[in-house]
Design a protein around this motif. Structure first.
Motif, mmCIF file in Angstrom:
data_model
loop_
_atom_site.group_PDB
_atom_site.id
_atom_site.type_symbol
_atom_site.label_atom_id
_atom_site.label_comp_id
_atom_site.label_asym_id
_atom_site.label_seq_id
_atom_site.Cartn_x
_atom_site.Cartn_y
_atom_site.Cartn_z
ATOM 1 N N TYR A 5 26.448 -57.827 -22.789
ATOM 2 C CA TYR A 5 26.614 -56.742 -21.819
ATOM 3 C C TYR A 5 27.224 -57.246 -20.513
ATOM 4 C CZ TYR A 5 24.107 -53.108 -24.422
ATOM 5 O OH TYR A 5 23.731 -52.155 -25.338
ATOM 6 N N THR A 46 30.783 -56.531 -20.727
ATOM 7 C CA THR A 46 31.055 -55.107 -20.523
ATOM 8 C C THR A 46 31.010 -54.745 -19.045
ATOM 9 O OG1 THR A 46 30.043 -54.648 -22.680
ATOM 10 C CG2 THR A 46 30.377 -52.783 -21.204
ATOM 11 N N ILE A 104 34.875 -47.428 -20.496
ATOM 12 C CA ILE A 104 34.323 -48.263 -21.560
ATOM 13 C C ILE A 104 33.362 -47.466 -22.438
ATOM 14 C CG2 ILE A 104 32.808 -50.215 -22.038
ATOM 15 C CD1 ILE A 104 35.512 -51.127 -21.287
ATOM 16 N N GLY A 105 32.448 -46.700 -21.800
ATOM 17 C CA GLY A 105 31.452 -45.956 -22.564
ATOM 18 C C GLY A 105 32.052 -44.845 -23.406
ATOM 19 N N SER A 144 34.020 -46.394 -26.363
ATOM 20 C CA SER A 144 33.159 -46.923 -27.420
ATOM 21 C C SER A 144 32.524 -45.800 -28.231
ATOM 22 C CB SER A 144 32.073 -47.813 -26.811
ATOM 23 O OG SER A 144 32.638 -48.898 -26.117
ATOM 24 N N ASP A 145 31.982 -44.791 -27.546
ATOM 25 C CA ASP A 145 31.352 -43.684 -28.260
ATOM 26 C C ASP A 145 32.373 -42.867 -29.043
ATOM 27 O OD1 ASP A 145 28.952 -44.489 -27.311
ATOM 28 O OD2 ASP A 145 28.658 -42.831 -25.910
ATOM 29 N N LEU A 162 35.108 -43.996 -30.447
ATOM 30 C CA LEU A 162 35.441 -44.743 -31.657
ATOM 31 C C LEU A 162 34.349 -44.606 -32.714
ATOM 32 C CD1 LEU A 162 36.903 -47.984 -30.019
ATOM 33 C CD2 LEU A 162 38.178 -46.185 -31.195
ATOM 34 N N VAL A 163 33.096 -44.559 -32.258
ATOM 35 C CA VAL A 163 31.985 -44.364 -33.209
ATOM 36 C C VAL A 163 32.047 -42.975 -33.825
ATOM 37 C CG1 VAL A 163 29.472 -44.176 -33.403
ATOM 38 C CG2 VAL A 163 30.478 -46.025 -32.076
ATOM 39 N N ALA A 172 33.204 -51.150 -36.438
ATOM 40 C CA ALA A 172 32.694 -51.876 -35.268
ATOM 41 C C ALA A 172 33.593 -53.057 -34.919
ATOM 42 C CB ALA A 172 31.275 -52.356 -35.529
ATOM 43 N N GLN A 230 36.374 -51.719 -32.916
ATOM 44 C CA GLN A 230 35.897 -51.353 -31.587
ATOM 45 C C GLN A 230 35.979 -52.543 -30.641
ATOM 46 O OE1 GLN A 230 32.021 -49.444 -31.678
ATOM 47 N NE2 GLN A 230 32.482 -48.507 -33.651
ATOM 48 N N THR A 231 35.603 -53.718 -31.125
ATOM 49 C CA THR A 231 35.685 -54.928 -30.306
ATOM 50 C C THR A 231 37.124 -55.241 -29.935
ATOM 51 O OG1 THR A 231 33.740 -55.786 -31.458
ATOM 52 C CG2 THR A 231 35.034 -57.354 -30.183
ATOM 53 N N THR A 273 38.271 -52.738 -27.227
ATOM 54 C CA THR A 273 37.654 -53.031 -25.934
ATOM 55 C C THR A 273 38.306 -54.251 -25.284
ATOM 56 O OG1 THR A 273 35.543 -52.131 -26.715
ATOM 57 C CG2 THR A 273 35.485 -53.523 -24.757
#
Length: 381
Positions: free
Chosen positions: A271, A274, A303-304, A307-308, A310-311, A317, A320-321, A324
């Motif tokens: 984190y 992040t 960022i948030g 990430s959400d 992409l989910v 996952a 996603q990395t 980011t």
């Protein structure tokens, strides 16, 4: 043959610079682009309930990013915030599960407000150790906070024996209920975690823009040596920002543990990266002296929401990395372009700094009394 006087010479007209606008507002435009793209890819993305849910996730990143911004503004870095989040989370879980006092043969169950105060105190202690090592013992910030990263993570594992504290809602008969209120309850329809983020952001914004200490922070990051010669207590400033970063990490640990109603020693892993990403995307300079709370919050939301999103659309996952990391690299590159362009404009155009302005329109930097020009390297962002 006529000659023009200085009063009749044509004045250069300042045209609308779209590139400059995009650079300075890149976090906002990136957030809008993310919302538009994912709304077109998923029918559930653009909804009030989903935005509130994503905002509650962003609250964790935002709290860490605000603490990280205060440190980065002084030219430092705090790699221990993720581990501090994990340590404070399990410490809160330990208190909620009861503290046995073997000499008296009793188990004490402290109320939630005591848990919150003690947990924030632990986060402040971690930050204090970081600050003392950096300010007084001259340990490089990268090394000092990297060491505390491992120490805090190891302490979290020792407190839990590698296990997870579950069912942290508390029990009515023990008088310690209400811990999950931080993570699940809403006030006026807004998640409590988001309101906590907003309160912390407002307090830090006032600190940076309305107090001498805020000007000291910018001065220390702009040119620490010049700031010290101008009377700024640089060491005290450095220690204080790390303490504040630790407190922000502790609050984030409380909110995360409350949202999960459990606390594990591995919470908050990576984190810290992040948090740095949120600060950089928000336009702050890693060299210090430039940045603001507004931009950092926008960076955390970028960022948030990314990430959400992409989910929600089912991206792996692993990808996603990759996404980011790409965003972070682009943000750093754009920061470099922006500040390089500002330096080129400096001889002909006044620069709109991120630092707070005085009533007379000049930068309130106690170190900028003609001393910062003595060290050109300090002006490089």
């Amino acid at each position: 043959m006529t000659s023009s006087t200085p009063d009749t010479q044509p004045q250069p007209r300042r045209s609308f610079d779209i590139v400059r606008l995009l650079l300075e507002g890149r976090a906002f435009f990136a957030l809008i682009a993310i919302i538009i793209i994912f709304s077109s890819l998923s029918s559930v993305y653009f909804s009030t309930s989903n935005f509130l849910t994503m905002s509650s996730h962003v609250a964790i990143f935002g709290l860490l990013s605000i603490g990280m911004l205060l440190v980065i503004l002084t030219g430092g870095i705090d790699l221990s915030v993720g581990s501090t989040l994990g340590l404070t989370g399990v410490f809160a879980g330990l208190l909620m599960q009861g503290v046995p006092i073997e000499s008296a043969g009793v188990v004490v169950y402290p109320p939630v407000w005591v848990v919150v105060i003690l947990t924030c105190g632990l986060g402040a202690l971690v930050g204090l150790i970081n600050g003392v090592l950096i300010a007084w013992f001259k340990v490089p910030a990268f090394v000092a906070t990297l060491g505390l990263l491992y120490v805090a993570r190891g302490a979290a594992l020792l407190l839990t024996d590698g296990l997870t504290f579950n069912n942290l809602s508390g029990s009515p008969e023990l008088g310690n209920t209400g811990f999950d209120w931080l993570g699940f309850n809403r006030l006026f329809g807004v998640p409590v975690g988001v309101l906590i983020l907003g309160a912390v952001a407002i307090l830090c914004m006032l600190l940076l823009n309305r107090t001498p200490f805020g000007r000291w922070i910018y001065s220390t990051g702009g040119n620490a040596r010049a700031a010290e010669l101008s009377g700024v207590p640089v060491k005290r400033v450095q220690v204080t920002v790390y303490v504040l970063s630790g407190v922000c990490a502790a609050i984030a640990g409380l909110v995360l543990s409350s949202q999960l109603t459990s606390a594990g020693p591995t919470a908050g892993t990576t984190y810290e990266l992040t948090a740095i990403a949120g600060v950089v995307i928000g336009g702050a300079a890693l060299a210090g002296g430039r940045g603001n709370i507004r931009g950092t919050l926008l960076g955390a939301f970028v960022i948030g929401f990314l990430s959400d999103g992409l989910v929600i659309i089912g991206v792996s996952a692993y990808w996603q990395t990759v996404f980011t990391g790409t965003v972070i690299v682009l943000a750093v590159m754009l920061n470099s372009i922006q500040y390089r362009a500002r330096r080129k404009r400096a001889p002909t155009e006044p620069e709109q700094s991120d630092r707070p302005q005085s009533q007379h329109g000049t930068t309130q930097d106690s170190a900028a009394l003609g001393n910062t020009t003595a060290n050109p390297a300090s002006q490089q962002a």
